[in-house]
Scaffold this active site. Sequence first.
Site, PDB file in Angstrom:
ATOM      1  N   GLY A  35       9.435  -1.326   0.394  1.00  0.00           N
ATOM      2  CA  GLY A  35       9.323  -0.946  -0.855  1.00  0.00           C
ATOM      3  C   GLY A  35       9.163   0.480  -0.981  1.00  0.00           C
ATOM      4  N   GLY A  38       4.533   4.541  -3.209  1.00  0.00           N
ATOM      5  CA  GLY A  38       3.903   4.115  -4.308  1.00  0.00           C
ATOM      6  C   GLY A  38       3.861   2.956  -4.981  1.00  0.00           C
ATOM      7  CB  SER A  39       6.038  -0.108  -4.266  1.00  0.00           C
ATOM      8  OG  SER A  39       5.879  -0.012  -2.736  1.00  0.00           O
ATOM      9  N   GLY A  40       2.810   0.196  -3.484  1.00  0.00           N
ATOM     10  CA  GLY A  40       1.540  -0.516  -3.234  1.00  0.00           C
ATOM     11  C   GLY A  40       1.404  -1.210  -1.793  1.00  0.00           C
ATOM     12  CB  SER A  42      -0.807   1.845   1.882  1.00  0.00           C
ATOM     13  OG  SER A  42       0.238   2.711   2.813  1.00  0.00           O
ATOM     14  CB  SER A 109      11.655  -0.136   6.374  1.00  0.00           C
ATOM     15  OG  SER A 109      10.688  -0.767   5.707  1.00  0.00           O
TER      16      SER A 109
HETATM   17  P1  ADP Z   1       2.877   2.870  -0.877  1.00  0.00           P
HETATM   18  O1  ADP Z   1       2.114   2.484   0.264  1.00  0.00           O
HETATM   19  O2  ADP Z   1       4.000   1.767  -1.093  1.00  0.00           O
HETATM   20  O3  ADP Z   1       3.526   4.257  -0.976  1.00  0.00           O
HETATM   21  P2  ADP Z   1       0.110   3.060  -2.062  1.00  0.00           P
HETATM   22  O4  ADP Z   1      -0.344   1.819  -1.803  1.00  0.00           O
HETATM   23  O5  ADP Z   1       0.019   4.410  -1.316  1.00  0.00           O
HETATM   24  O6  ADP Z   1       1.690   2.815  -1.973  1.00  0.00           O
HETATM   25  O7  ADP Z   1       0.277   3.548  -3.611  1.00  0.00           O
HETATM   26  C1  ADP Z   1      -0.053   2.509  -4.488  1.00  0.00           C
HETATM   27  C2  ADP Z   1      -0.766   3.161  -5.736  1.00  0.00           C
HETATM   28  O8  ADP Z   1      -0.849   2.348  -6.907  1.00  0.00           O
HETATM   29  C3  ADP Z   1      -2.301   3.173  -5.320  1.00  0.00           C
HETATM   30  O9  ADP Z   1      -2.781   4.278  -5.879  1.00  0.00           O
HETATM   31  C4  ADP Z   1      -2.992   1.897  -6.191  1.00  0.00           C
HETATM   32  O10 ADP Z   1      -4.351   2.030  -6.297  1.00  0.00           O
HETATM   33  C5  ADP Z   1      -2.018   1.925  -7.106  1.00  0.00           C
HETATM   34  N1  ADP Z   1      -2.206   0.794  -7.772  1.00  0.00           N
HETATM   35  C6  ADP Z   1      -2.254   0.348  -9.099  1.00  0.00           C
HETATM   36  N2  ADP Z   1      -2.150  -1.162  -9.326  1.00  0.00           N
HETATM   37  C7  ADP Z   1      -1.900  -1.636  -8.132  1.00  0.00           C
HETATM   38  C8  ADP Z   1      -1.671  -2.955  -7.635  1.00  0.00           C
HETATM   39  N3  ADP Z   1      -1.568  -3.953  -8.579  1.00  0.00           N
HETATM   40  N4  ADP Z   1      -1.384  -3.328  -6.343  1.00  0.00           N
HETATM   41  C9  ADP Z   1      -1.200  -2.366  -5.701  1.00  0.00           C
HETATM   42  N5  ADP Z   1      -1.387  -0.945  -5.903  1.00  0.00           N
HETATM   43  C10 ADP Z   1      -1.888  -0.733  -7.016  1.00  0.00           C
END
Ligand code: ADP
Length: 200
Positions: A35, A38-40, A42, A109
């Site tokens: 994804g 910032g999609s979530g 991690s 990815s």
């Molecule tokens: P990625 O690893 O895909 O780059 P991250 O997990 O680092 O994304 O970042 C996602 C951000 O979105 C985090 O700051 C998280 O707190 C925020 N966030 C807000 N709402 C959600 C949700 N429902 N699920 C996951 N993350 C969320």
Amino acid sequence: MENKNNIYPIFDRMLTKQDKEELLGQRSVMIWFTGLSGSGKSTIAIALERELHKRGLLCRILDGDNIRSGINNNLGFSEADRIENIRRIAEVSKLFIDSGIITIAAFISPNNDVREMAANIIGHEQFLEVYVSTPLEECEKRDVKGLYAKARKGEIKDFTGVSAPFEAPQHPALALDTSMLTVEQSVNKLLEMILPKVQM
Ligand code: ADP
């Protein structure tokens, strides 16, 4: 002609994945998150690991922090290096999988080819592709690391979603849109899928 030095009794063989799984009392699977930045990925990976751990299941997360700074610290962001990055992640994942450990990878990815390569290395039967399908607008609004702002200004080139494409997986095992789901809801959906596969 038979030479007794060439006969390897069973106790000389390396233990198998099944032996490790028996020891741990769990079956291993690969949870491959894909994804946008910032999609979530991690956030969900970390919450998922905690829930599995609580249930006595051993996991290993691979993410940008422990991979790019270590085993892949000689790789950049050229096309060839991005492929090599994923290839090594998949090979390392396989070592964990073969040790009976539930392995969770959280990397953008961005295309079908790299994900297919990873699945081929790891084995399709144990590869669960999880598409964190949060829309670009939401990821960009979050801009956790300030990367989208930089990419829009042209300070980062080939940034996935902005100046490089993201190919959505065609048949993910699960899709999670975190603009609609809380972290807890995403984790519950994952547990529903994963627990029957890993519990003995
Ligand atoms: P990625 O690893 O895909 O780059 P991250 O997990 O680092 O994304 O970042 C996602 C951000 O979105 C985090 O700051 C998280 O707190 C925020 N966030 C807000 N709402 C959600 C949700 N429902 N699920 C996951 N993350 C969320």
